[in-house]
Scaffold this motif. Structure first.
Motif, short mmCIF file in Angstrom:
data_model
loop_
_atom_site.label_atom_id
_atom_site.label_comp_id
_atom_site.label_asym_id
_atom_site.label_seq_id
_atom_site.Cartn_x
_atom_site.Cartn_y
_atom_site.Cartn_z
N ALA A 27 8.32 -0.61 -12.64
CA ALA A 27 9.45 -0.78 -13.56
C ALA A 27 10.01 0.59 -13.93
O ALA A 27 9.32 1.60 -13.83
CB ALA A 27 9.01 -1.54 -14.80
N PHE A 28 11.28 0.62 -14.38
CA PHE A 28 11.93 1.87 -14.77
C PHE A 28 12.96 1.59 -15.85
O PHE A 28 13.32 0.44 -16.11
CB PHE A 28 12.58 2.55 -13.56
N ASP A 29 13.44 2.67 -16.49
CA ASP A 29 14.51 2.54 -17.47
C ASP A 29 15.61 3.57 -17.21
O ASP A 29 15.51 4.35 -16.27
CB ASP A 29 13.98 2.64 -18.91
N ASN A 30 16.66 3.55 -18.03
CA ASN A 30 17.79 4.47 -17.85
C ASN A 30 17.43 5.93 -18.05
O ASN A 30 18.17 6.81 -17.62
CB ASN A 30 18.93 4.10 -18.80
N GLU A 31 16.33 6.21 -18.71
CA GLU A 31 15.91 7.59 -18.97
C GLU A 31 15.01 8.12 -17.85
O GLU A 31 14.38 9.16 -18.01
CB GLU A 31 15.22 7.67 -20.32
N LEU A 32 14.94 7.38 -16.73
CA LEU A 32 14.16 7.75 -15.55
C LEU A 32 12.65 7.76 -15.79
O LEU A 32 11.89 8.43 -15.09
CB LEU A 32 14.62 9.09 -14.98
N ASN A 33 12.21 7.01 -16.80
CA ASN A 33 10.78 6.78 -17.00
C ASN A 33 10.36 5.66 -16.06
O ASN A 33 11.16 4.81 -15.70
CB ASN A 33 10.49 6.38 -18.45
N ARG A 34 9.09 5.66 -15.68
CA ARG A 34 8.60 4.65 -14.76
C ARG A 34 7.24 4.14 -15.17
O ARG A 34 6.49 4.83 -15.86
CB ARG A 34 8.50 5.22 -13.34
N ILE A 35 6.95 2.94 -14.74
CA ILE A 35 5.60 2.42 -14.78
C ILE A 35 5.16 2.34 -13.34
O ILE A 35 5.85 1.75 -12.50
CB ILE A 35 5.53 1.03 -15.44
N GLY A 36 4.05 2.96 -13.05
CA GLY A 36 3.55 2.98 -11.68
C GLY A 36 2.55 1.87 -11.45
O GLY A 36 2.57 0.84 -12.11
N TYR A 37 1.64 2.13 -10.54
CA TYR A 37 0.65 1.12 -10.17
C TYR A 37 -0.70 1.37 -10.85
O TYR A 37 -1.70 0.80 -10.46
CB TYR A 37 0.50 1.08 -8.65
N GLY A 38 -0.73 2.24 -11.85
CA GLY A 38 -1.95 2.44 -12.62
C GLY A 38 -2.72 3.69 -12.25
O GLY A 38 -2.55 4.27 -11.19
N LYS A 39 -3.53 4.14 -13.17
CA LYS A 39 -4.47 5.26 -13.02
C LYS A 39 -3.82 6.64 -13.01
O LYS A 39 -4.51 7.63 -12.99
CB LYS A 39 -5.37 5.07 -11.81
N GLY A 40 -2.50 6.76 -12.98
CA GLY A 40 -1.84 8.05 -13.12
C GLY A 40 -1.93 8.99 -11.93
O GLY A 40 -1.72 10.19 -12.08
N PHE A 41 -2.22 8.47 -10.74
CA PHE A 41 -2.35 9.34 -9.57
C PHE A 41 -1.07 10.12 -9.29
O PHE A 41 -1.10 11.33 -9.08
CB PHE A 41 -2.76 8.54 -8.33
N ARG A 44 -0.29 12.83 -12.10
CA ARG A 44 -1.10 14.06 -11.97
C ARG A 44 -0.66 14.88 -10.76
O ARG A 44 -0.51 16.10 -10.84
CB ARG A 44 -2.58 13.71 -11.88
N TYR A 45 -0.46 14.21 -9.63
CA TYR A 45 -0.07 14.91 -8.40
C TYR A 45 1.28 15.60 -8.58
O TYR A 45 1.44 16.78 -8.24
CB TYR A 45 -0.03 13.91 -7.25
N LEU A 46 2.26 14.89 -9.12
CA LEU A 46 3.60 15.47 -9.29
C LEU A 46 3.61 16.59 -10.31
O LEU A 46 4.30 17.59 -10.13
CB LEU A 46 4.60 14.37 -9.66
N ASN A 47 2.87 16.44 -11.39
CA ASN A 47 2.79 17.52 -12.37
C ASN A 47 2.18 18.78 -11.75
O ASN A 47 2.64 19.89 -12.01
CB ASN A 47 2.00 17.08 -13.61
N ASN A 48 1.17 18.62 -10.91
CA ASN A 48 0.56 19.78 -10.22
C ASN A 48 1.52 20.40 -9.21
O ASN A 48 1.59 21.61 -9.07
CB ASN A 48 -0.73 19.38 -9.54
N LEU A 49 2.29 19.56 -8.50
CA LEU A 49 3.23 20.09 -7.51
C LEU A 49 4.36 20.88 -8.15
O LEU A 49 4.82 21.86 -7.59
CB LEU A 49 3.83 18.96 -6.68
N THR A 50 4.83 20.45 -9.30
CA THR A 50 5.93 21.17 -9.95
C THR A 50 5.51 22.55 -10.42
O THR A 50 6.36 23.41 -10.62
CB THR A 50 6.54 20.37 -11.12
N ILE A 51 4.23 22.77 -10.56
CA ILE A 51 3.74 24.12 -10.86
C ILE A 51 3.99 25.03 -9.65
O ILE A 51 4.37 26.19 -9.79
CB ILE A 51 2.24 24.09 -11.24
N LEU A 52 3.81 24.46 -8.44
CA LEU A 52 4.01 25.23 -7.20
C LEU A 52 5.48 25.35 -6.81
O LEU A 52 5.90 26.35 -6.24
CB LEU A 52 3.24 24.58 -6.05
N ASN A 53 6.26 24.31 -7.08
CA ASN A 53 7.67 24.29 -6.69
C ASN A 53 8.47 23.49 -7.72
O ASN A 53 8.45 22.27 -7.70
CB ASN A 53 7.84 23.68 -5.30
#
Length: 90
Positions: A27-41, A44-53
């Motif tokens: 699910a998503f909303d107009n503010e580009l927030n999302r609900i994923g498939y659980g556990k936050g994988f 965590r991965y995207l937050n770590n990648l944005t540190i690199l790029n």
């Protein structure tokens, strides 16, 4: 050729950082927030990648019926840069 008979790239010490990531969501909303498939994988991965790029493009893929008025979010949730549905980009 791997032990399973599949062609694989040779090992490299060079770390690859993608420029574009397509993110699944429930699910998503107009503010580009999302609900994923659980556990936050993905979070965590995207937050770590944005540190690199910091210029990584993140696009959520969904159908328009998955849109909700407001998705709850916290400081641990990764906010997407775009969401694409059958009706186009949000």
């Amino acid at each position: 050729v791997s032990k399973f008979g599949i062609l694989e790239p040779k090992g490299t010490s060079k770390e690859l950082v993608p420029d574009l990531i397509i993110v699944p969501l429930v699910a998503f909303d107009n503010e580009l927030n999302r609900i994923g498939y659980g556990k936050g994988f993905y979070d965590r991965y995207l937050n770590n990648l944005t540190i690199l790029n910091k210029k990584i493009e993140t696009i959520g893929i969904a159908f328009s019926f998955q849109k909700y008025k407001k998705i709850p979010s916290s400081k641990f949730d990764f906010q997407l840069k775009n969401i694409f549905t059958e009706r186009g980009f949000l």
